[in-house]
Design a protein around this motif. Structure first.
Motif, PDB file in Angstrom:
ATOM      1  N   ARG A  88      21.500  35.642  76.939  1.00  5.68           N
ATOM      2  CA  ARG A  88      20.257  36.140  76.338  1.00  5.68           C
ATOM      3  C   ARG A  88      19.052  35.667  77.152  1.00  5.68           C
ATOM      4  O   ARG A  88      19.158  34.693  77.919  1.00  5.68           O
ATOM      5  CB  ARG A  88      20.122  35.643  74.901  1.00  5.68           C
ATOM      6  N   PRO A  89      17.910  36.320  76.959  1.00  2.00           N
ATOM      7  CA  PRO A  89      16.690  35.868  77.649  1.00  2.00           C
ATOM      8  C   PRO A  89      16.400  34.403  77.364  1.00  2.00           C
ATOM      9  O   PRO A  89      16.593  33.906  76.254  1.00  2.00           O
ATOM     10  CB  PRO A  89      15.604  36.771  77.052  1.00  2.00           C
ATOM     11  N   GLY A  90      15.972  33.700  78.410  1.00  2.00           N
ATOM     12  CA  GLY A  90      15.600  32.302  78.282  1.00  2.00           C
ATOM     13  C   GLY A  90      16.719  31.318  78.511  1.00  2.00           C
ATOM     14  O   GLY A  90      16.476  30.101  78.557  1.00  2.00           O
ATOM     15  N   GLN A  91      17.945  31.789  78.712  1.00  2.00           N
ATOM     16  CA  GLN A  91      19.067  30.877  78.877  1.00  2.00           C
ATOM     17  C   GLN A  91      19.299  30.524  80.343  1.00  2.00           C
ATOM     18  O   GLN A  91      18.741  31.143  81.245  1.00  2.00           O
ATOM     19  CB  GLN A  91      20.325  31.475  78.254  1.00  2.00           C
ATOM     20  N   LYS A  92      20.174  29.509  80.543  1.00  4.19           N
ATOM     21  CA  LYS A  92      20.480  29.018  81.882  1.00  4.19           C
ATOM     22  C   LYS A  92      21.910  29.391  82.242  1.00  4.19           C
ATOM     23  O   LYS A  92      22.839  29.128  81.480  1.00  4.19           O
ATOM     24  CB  LYS A  92      20.311  27.503  81.959  1.00  4.19           C
ATOM     25  N   VAL A  93      22.063  29.964  83.445  1.00  2.00           N
ATOM     26  CA  VAL A  93      23.362  30.445  83.914  1.00  2.00           C
ATOM     27  C   VAL A  93      23.688  29.796  85.248  1.00  2.00           C
ATOM     28  O   VAL A  93      22.819  29.701  86.137  1.00  2.00           O
ATOM     29  CB  VAL A  93      23.361  31.979  84.083  1.00  2.00           C
ATOM     30  N   LEU A  94      24.935  29.361  85.399  1.00  2.00           N
ATOM     31  CA  LEU A  94      25.444  28.910  86.691  1.00  2.00           C
ATOM     32  C   LEU A  94      26.482  29.920  87.161  1.00  2.00           C
ATOM     33  O   LEU A  94      27.522  30.099  86.517  1.00  2.00           O
ATOM     34  CB  LEU A  94      26.076  27.522  86.567  1.00  2.00           C
ATOM     35  N   ASP A  95      26.192  30.587  88.262  1.00  2.00           N
ATOM     36  CA  ASP A  95      27.161  31.486  88.896  1.00  2.00           C
ATOM     37  C   ASP A  95      27.819  30.693  90.013  1.00  2.00           C
ATOM     38  O   ASP A  95      27.285  30.572  91.110  1.00  2.00           O
ATOM     39  CB  ASP A  95      26.446  32.731  89.433  1.00  2.00           C
ATOM     40  N   LEU A  96      28.978  30.137  89.701  1.00  2.00           N
ATOM     41  CA  LEU A  96      29.666  29.201  90.587  1.00  2.00           C
ATOM     42  C   LEU A  96      30.613  29.951  91.517  1.00  2.00           C
ATOM     43  O   LEU A  96      31.275  30.898  91.098  1.00  2.00           O
ATOM     44  CB  LEU A  96      30.438  28.195  89.734  1.00  2.00           C
ATOM     45  N   ALA A  97      30.654  29.502  92.773  1.00  2.00           N
ATOM     46  CA  ALA A  97      31.366  30.262  93.804  1.00  2.00           C
ATOM     47  C   ALA A  97      30.822  31.682  93.817  1.00  2.00           C
ATOM     48  O   ALA A  97      31.566  32.654  93.956  1.00  2.00           O
ATOM     49  CB  ALA A  97      32.875  30.244  93.578  1.00  2.00           C
ATOM     50  N   LEU A 103      26.911  38.799  90.541  1.00  2.00           N
ATOM     51  CA  LEU A 103      26.702  38.404  89.151  1.00  2.00           C
ATOM     52  C   LEU A 103      25.322  37.790  88.960  1.00  2.00           C
ATOM     53  O   LEU A 103      24.631  38.072  87.979  1.00  2.00           O
ATOM     54  CB  LEU A 103      27.779  37.418  88.710  1.00  2.00           C
ATOM     55  N   ALA A 104      24.909  36.949  89.889  1.00  2.00           N
ATOM     56  CA  ALA A 104      23.613  36.272  89.765  1.00  2.00           C
ATOM     57  C   ALA A 104      22.473  37.273  89.667  1.00  2.00           C
ATOM     58  O   ALA A 104      21.516  37.069  88.908  1.00  2.00           O
ATOM     59  CB  ALA A 104      23.402  35.335  90.955  1.00  2.00           C
ATOM     60  N   ALA A 105      22.548  38.354  90.418  1.00  2.00           N
ATOM     61  CA  ALA A 105      21.494  39.364  90.380  1.00  2.00           C
ATOM     62  C   ALA A 105      21.354  39.970  88.997  1.00  2.00           C
ATOM     63  O   ALA A 105      20.238  40.154  88.481  1.00  2.00           O
ATOM     64  CB  ALA A 105      21.783  40.454  91.410  1.00  2.00           C
ATOM     65  N   THR A 118      21.334  29.822  88.547  1.00  2.00           N
ATOM     66  CA  THR A 118      21.666  29.043  89.742  1.00  2.00           C
ATOM     67  C   THR A 118      22.869  29.683  90.412  1.00  2.00           C
ATOM     68  O   THR A 118      23.935  29.814  89.798  1.00  2.00           O
ATOM     69  CB  THR A 118      21.984  27.586  89.382  1.00  2.00           C
ATOM     70  N   LEU A 119      22.679  30.110  91.642  1.00  2.00           N
ATOM     71  CA  LEU A 119      23.775  30.633  92.454  1.00  2.00           C
ATOM     72  C   LEU A 119      24.295  29.482  93.302  1.00  2.00           C
ATOM     73  O   LEU A 119      23.580  28.953  94.155  1.00  2.00           O
ATOM     74  CB  LEU A 119      23.287  31.776  93.337  1.00  2.00           C
ATOM     75  N   ALA A 120      25.530  29.076  93.048  1.00  2.00           N
ATOM     76  CA  ALA A 120      26.112  27.934  93.752  1.00  2.00           C
ATOM     77  C   ALA A 120      27.374  28.362  94.486  1.00  2.00           C
ATOM     78  O   ALA A 120      28.177  29.144  93.964  1.00  2.00           O
ATOM     79  CB  ALA A 120      26.443  26.814  92.771  1.00  2.00           C
ATOM     80  N   ASP A 121      27.545  27.834  95.690  1.00  2.00           N
ATOM     81  CA  ASP A 121      28.743  28.099  96.471  1.00  2.00           C
ATOM     82  C   ASP A 121      28.954  26.924  97.412  1.00  2.00           C
ATOM     83  O   ASP A 121      27.979  26.349  97.914  1.00  2.00           O
ATOM     84  CB  ASP A 121      28.604  29.403  97.259  1.00  2.00           C
ATOM     85  N   ASP A 157      24.665  16.719  82.637  1.00  2.00           N
ATOM     86  CA  ASP A 157      25.540  17.059  81.525  1.00  2.00           C
ATOM     87  C   ASP A 157      24.831  18.048  80.599  1.00  2.00           C
ATOM     88  O   ASP A 157      23.599  18.021  80.454  1.00  2.00           O
ATOM     89  CB  ASP A 157      25.893  15.803  80.721  1.00  2.00           C
ATOM     90  N   ASN A 158      25.621  18.908  79.947  1.00  2.00           N
ATOM     91  CA  ASN A 158      25.106  19.777  78.877  1.00  2.00           C
ATOM     92  C   ASN A 158      23.880  20.580  79.313  1.00  2.00           C
ATOM     93  O   ASN A 158      22.873  20.639  78.602  1.00  2.00           O
ATOM     94  CB  ASN A 158      24.756  18.924  77.641  1.00  2.00           C
ATOM     95  N   HIS A 159      23.967  21.213  80.457  1.00  2.00           N
ATOM     96  CA  HIS A 159      22.793  21.843  81.067  1.00  2.00           C
ATOM     97  C   HIS A 159      22.784  23.368  80.976  1.00  2.00           C
ATOM     98  O   HIS A 159      21.731  23.980  80.800  1.00  2.00           O
ATOM     99  CB  HIS A 159      22.719  21.410  82.534  1.00  2.00           C
ATOM    100  N   PHE A 160      23.952  24.011  81.120  1.00  2.00           N
ATOM    101  CA  PHE A 160      24.011  25.475  81.219  1.00  2.00           C
ATOM    102  C   PHE A 160      24.564  26.111  79.942  1.00  2.00           C
ATOM    103  O   PHE A 160      25.465  25.560  79.303  1.00  2.00           O
ATOM    104  CB  PHE A 160      24.889  25.899  82.401  1.00  2.00           C
ATOM    105  N   ASP A 161      24.025  27.280  79.622  1.00  2.00           N
ATOM    106  CA  ASP A 161      24.547  28.070  78.498  1.00  2.00           C
ATOM    107  C   ASP A 161      25.798  28.851  78.897  1.00  2.00           C
ATOM    108  O   ASP A 161      26.639  29.144  78.049  1.00  2.00           O
ATOM    109  CB  ASP A 161      23.481  29.058  78.011  1.00  2.00           C
ATOM    110  N   LEU A 162      25.900  29.173  80.171  1.00  2.00           N
ATOM    111  CA  LEU A 162      27.022  29.971  80.668  1.00  2.00           C
ATOM    112  C   LEU A 162      27.345  29.546  82.093  1.00  2.00           C
ATOM    113  O   LEU A 162      26.448  29.331  82.905  1.00  2.00           O
ATOM    114  CB  LEU A 162      26.653  31.461  80.660  1.00  2.00           C
ATOM    115  N   VAL A 163      28.636  29.429  82.388  1.00  2.00           N
ATOM    116  CA  VAL A 163      29.102  29.267  83.761  1.00  2.00           C
ATOM    117  C   VAL A 163      30.081  30.396  84.045  1.00  2.00           C
ATOM    118  O   VAL A 163      31.002  30.646  83.258  1.00  2.00           O
ATOM    119  CB  VAL A 163      29.796  27.914  83.999  1.00  2.00           C
ATOM    120  N   THR A 164      29.865  31.100  85.143  1.00  2.00           N
ATOM    121  CA  THR A 164      30.805  32.120  85.590  1.00  2.00           C
ATOM    122  C   THR A 164      31.388  31.698  86.933  1.00  2.00           C
ATOM    123  O   THR A 164      30.720  31.040  87.742  1.00  2.00           O
ATOM    124  CB  THR A 164      30.133  33.493  85.752  1.00  2.00           C
TER     125      THR A 164
END
Length: 277
Positions: A88-97, A103-105, A118-121, A157-164
């Motif tokens: 949802r709007p306002g949340q934090k997402v980590l797109d891992l690898a 997905l990040a876009a 956050t786009l992480a690789d 710790d406890n930072h992201f609402d979603l990790v993909t």
């Protein structure tokens, strides 16, 4: 590839599939210093660099090859993942690898200016290709880039609402460490979505898929990316990845609850879900 090599590749696939659990037990916490790199056994400390070499090699052609290899279906798999995210709007997402940022876009647009993606690789080349691509798309304000190892994420710790994690977990040396690290950085109530190649649900589809993976995919890699070897590894890494039930059990072992998976395209790919409560 001649018929002798084809028979050998198919035999290897069967042997490694039958012994996958033994490999995973070796990988996930025994005293051995060996792990698998495709069908090869290598020292654990060497695997990260070997995987890095693969993705340094394929980064420039990664998006083109994804479309060719999957006949464009990877876009449907990723769209389904986004639809299942509940973000949802306002949340934090980590797109891992997150690679080149497909997905990040999408998540950047969903979370809006008050959210953060956050786009992480682990691979610098992939991350730079993704950064250039998303910058050219005009996505800048709520998106940041971090080179990170999934086994030891550099986030609170406890930072992201979603990790993909889409098509990245199979390349991780210690998969349980990565899942535990993801669990740590998720907020209570947060969810993990792992989109990954898996085990086809029918024997016929499995045979067709093996023929495509081991006979055609490396040739496509040679023609398009001038790199057959990296795509041979990618095919082998898929066969060495845990099947649907095994990966679900691994997620439960590190603390995820309400775990489930959905087979896509006959189980060639599966989307795994897990929640942190």
């Amino acid at each position: 590839m001649n018929s002798t090599n084809e028979t050998s590749a198919e035999r290897k696939t069967e042997e490694h599939g039958d012994n996958l659990l033994d490999h995973l037990n070796s990988e996930e916490g025994s005293d051995t210093e060996q792990t698998h790199f495709g069908f090869k056994q290598v020292a654990k400390e060497q695997k990260e660099a070997m995987v890095a070499d693969v993705f340094h090699s394929v980064a420039a052609k990664y998006d083109v090859m994804n479309d060719l290899m999957s006949f464009g279906i990877h876009r449907i798999w990723k769209r389904y993942t986004i639809d299942c995210s509940g973000i949802r709007p306002g949340q934090k997402v980590l797109d891992l690898a997150g690679g080149t940022g497909d997905l990040a876009a999408k998540f950047s647009r969903i979370v809006g200016e008050t959210g953060q993606v956050t786009l992480a690789d682990i691979n610098h080349s992939m991350l730079m290709v993704g950064k250039e691509k998303l910058t050219n798309m005009g996505i800048m304000s709520n998106l940041n880039y971090v080179q990170a190892n999934a086994e030891a994420l550099p986030f609170p710790d406890n930072h992201f609402d979603l990790v993909t994690m889409a098509f990245g977990l199979r390349n991780v040396t210690e998969k349980s460490n990565a899942l535990a690290s993801i669990f740590r950085v998720l907020k209570p109530g947060g969810r993990l979505l792992v989109l990954e190649f898996s085990k086809p649900s029918s024997e016929l589809l499995s045979k067709i898929y093996d023929t495509y993976s081991f006979h055609l995919l490396p040739k496509m890699g040679q023609l398009v990316a001038n790199d057959a070897e990296s795509y041979q590894y990618l095919a082998e890494s898929i066969r060495m990845h845990p099947d649907q039930e095994t990966l679900e059990d691994m997620m439960k072992e590190v603390g995820f609850e309400q775990t489930s998976f959905t087979n896509l395209t006959g189980g060639i790919v599966a989307l795994h879900r897990g929640f942190k409560f």
